[in-house]
Scaffold this motif. Structure first.
Motif, PDB file in Angstrom:
ATOM      1  N   LEU A 160       0.680  -1.220   0.070  1.00  0.00           N
ATOM      2  CA  LEU A 160      -0.018  -0.034   0.054  1.00  0.00           C
ATOM      3  C   LEU A 160       0.875   1.360   0.028  1.00  0.00           C
ATOM      4  CD1 LEU A 160      -2.687  -1.071   2.616  1.00  0.00           C
ATOM      5  CD2 LEU A 160      -2.909  -1.144   0.250  1.00  0.00           C
ATOM      6  N   THR A 161       0.237   2.288  -0.425  1.00  0.00           N
ATOM      7  CA  THR A 161       1.068   3.727  -0.555  1.00  0.00           C
ATOM      8  C   THR A 161       1.034   4.217   0.797  1.00  0.00           C
ATOM      9  OG1 THR A 161      -0.671   4.871  -1.221  1.00  0.00           O
ATOM     10  CG2 THR A 161       0.551   4.022  -2.944  1.00  0.00           C
ATOM     11  N   LEU A 162       1.714   5.198   1.035  1.00  0.00           N
ATOM     12  CA  LEU A 162       1.620   5.859   2.410  1.00  0.00           C
ATOM     13  C   LEU A 162       0.035   6.561   2.499  1.00  0.00           C
ATOM     14  CD1 LEU A 162       2.935   6.838   5.068  1.00  0.00           C
ATOM     15  CD2 LEU A 162       3.535   8.800   3.755  1.00  0.00           C
ATOM     16  N   GLU A 163      -0.570   7.019   1.397  1.00  0.00           N
ATOM     17  CA  GLU A 163      -1.894   7.510   1.478  1.00  0.00           C
ATOM     18  C   GLU A 163      -2.771   6.649   1.744  1.00  0.00           C
ATOM     19  OE1 GLU A 163      -4.899   9.945  -1.542  1.00  0.00           O
ATOM     20  OE2 GLU A 163      -3.125   9.288  -2.121  1.00  0.00           O
ATOM     21  N   GLU A 208      -2.252   3.636   3.381  1.00  0.00           N
ATOM     22  CA  GLU A 208      -2.171   3.483   4.749  1.00  0.00           C
ATOM     23  C   GLU A 208      -2.753   4.266   5.495  1.00  0.00           C
ATOM     24  OE1 GLU A 208      -0.761   0.852   6.136  1.00  0.00           O
ATOM     25  OE2 GLU A 208       0.468  -0.246   4.446  1.00  0.00           O
ATOM     26  N   PHE A 209      -2.752   5.642   5.341  1.00  0.00           N
ATOM     27  CA  PHE A 209      -3.330   6.634   6.225  1.00  0.00           C
ATOM     28  C   PHE A 209      -4.845   6.464   6.293  1.00  0.00           C
ATOM     29  CE2 PHE A 209      -5.250  10.760   6.468  1.00  0.00           C
ATOM     30  CZ  PHE A 209      -5.188  11.093   7.787  1.00  0.00           C
ATOM     31  N   LYS A 210      -5.517   6.206   4.881  1.00  0.00           N
ATOM     32  CA  LYS A 210      -6.744   5.923   4.727  1.00  0.00           C
ATOM     33  C   LYS A 210      -7.238   4.686   5.484  1.00  0.00           C
ATOM     34  CE  LYS A 210      -7.690   8.116   0.239  1.00  0.00           C
ATOM     35  NZ  LYS A 210      -7.914   7.928  -1.055  1.00  0.00           N
ATOM     36  N   LEU A 211      -6.563   3.610   5.431  1.00  0.00           N
ATOM     37  CA  LEU A 211      -6.785   2.435   6.411  1.00  0.00           C
ATOM     38  C   LEU A 211      -7.032   2.631   7.810  1.00  0.00           C
ATOM     39  CD1 LEU A 211      -7.168  -0.476   5.841  1.00  0.00           C
ATOM     40  CD2 LEU A 211      -4.868  -0.941   6.045  1.00  0.00           C
ATOM     41  N   ALA A 212      -5.923   3.445   8.448  1.00  0.00           N
ATOM     42  CA  ALA A 212      -5.949   3.802   9.624  1.00  0.00           C
ATOM     43  C   ALA A 212      -7.136   4.746  10.234  1.00  0.00           C
ATOM     44  CB  ALA A 212      -4.580   4.587  10.071  1.00  0.00           C
ATOM     45  N   ILE A 213      -7.764   5.524   9.151  1.00  0.00           N
ATOM     46  CA  ILE A 213      -8.761   6.218   9.320  1.00  0.00           C
ATOM     47  C   ILE A 213     -10.130   5.411   9.453  1.00  0.00           C
ATOM     48  CG2 ILE A 213     -10.285   8.230   8.398  1.00  0.00           C
ATOM     49  CD1 ILE A 213      -7.879   9.608   7.408  1.00  0.00           C
ATOM     50  N   TYR A 214     -10.165   4.524   8.596  1.00  0.00           N
ATOM     51  CA  TYR A 214     -11.189   3.578   8.377  1.00  0.00           C
ATOM     52  C   TYR A 214     -11.133   2.784   9.582  1.00  0.00           C
ATOM     53  CZ  TYR A 214     -12.873   4.694   3.752  1.00  0.00           C
ATOM     54  OH  TYR A 214     -13.092   5.336   2.819  1.00  0.00           O
TER      55      TYR A 214
END
Length: 57
Positions: free
Chosen positions: A7-10, A12-18
């Motif tokens: 996964l891209t950093l972006e 990974e960030f979206k995944l953390a938010i979800y």
């Protein structure tokens, strides 16, 4: 492991938010959200398969 599957950093960030949003849901809402997400993933897969199938000369 192949870098193409990471996964891209972006992402990974979206995944953390979800993940944070999912922890706040109760069991019923979590299951409902999971089913909606799985359906969207299946639709995405179908779209990709359609374009791959129709892109061949």
């Amino acid at each position: 492991m192949d870098n193409a599957n990471k996964l891209t950093l972006e992402q990974e960030f979206k995944l953390a938010i979800y993940r944070q949003k999912m922890y706040r849901l109760d069991n019923k809402n979590t299951k409902k959200h999971l089913m909606v997400t799985l359906k969207q993933m299946m639709v995405k897969d179908n779209i990709i398969k359609f374009y791959i199938k129709n892109s061949m000369p």
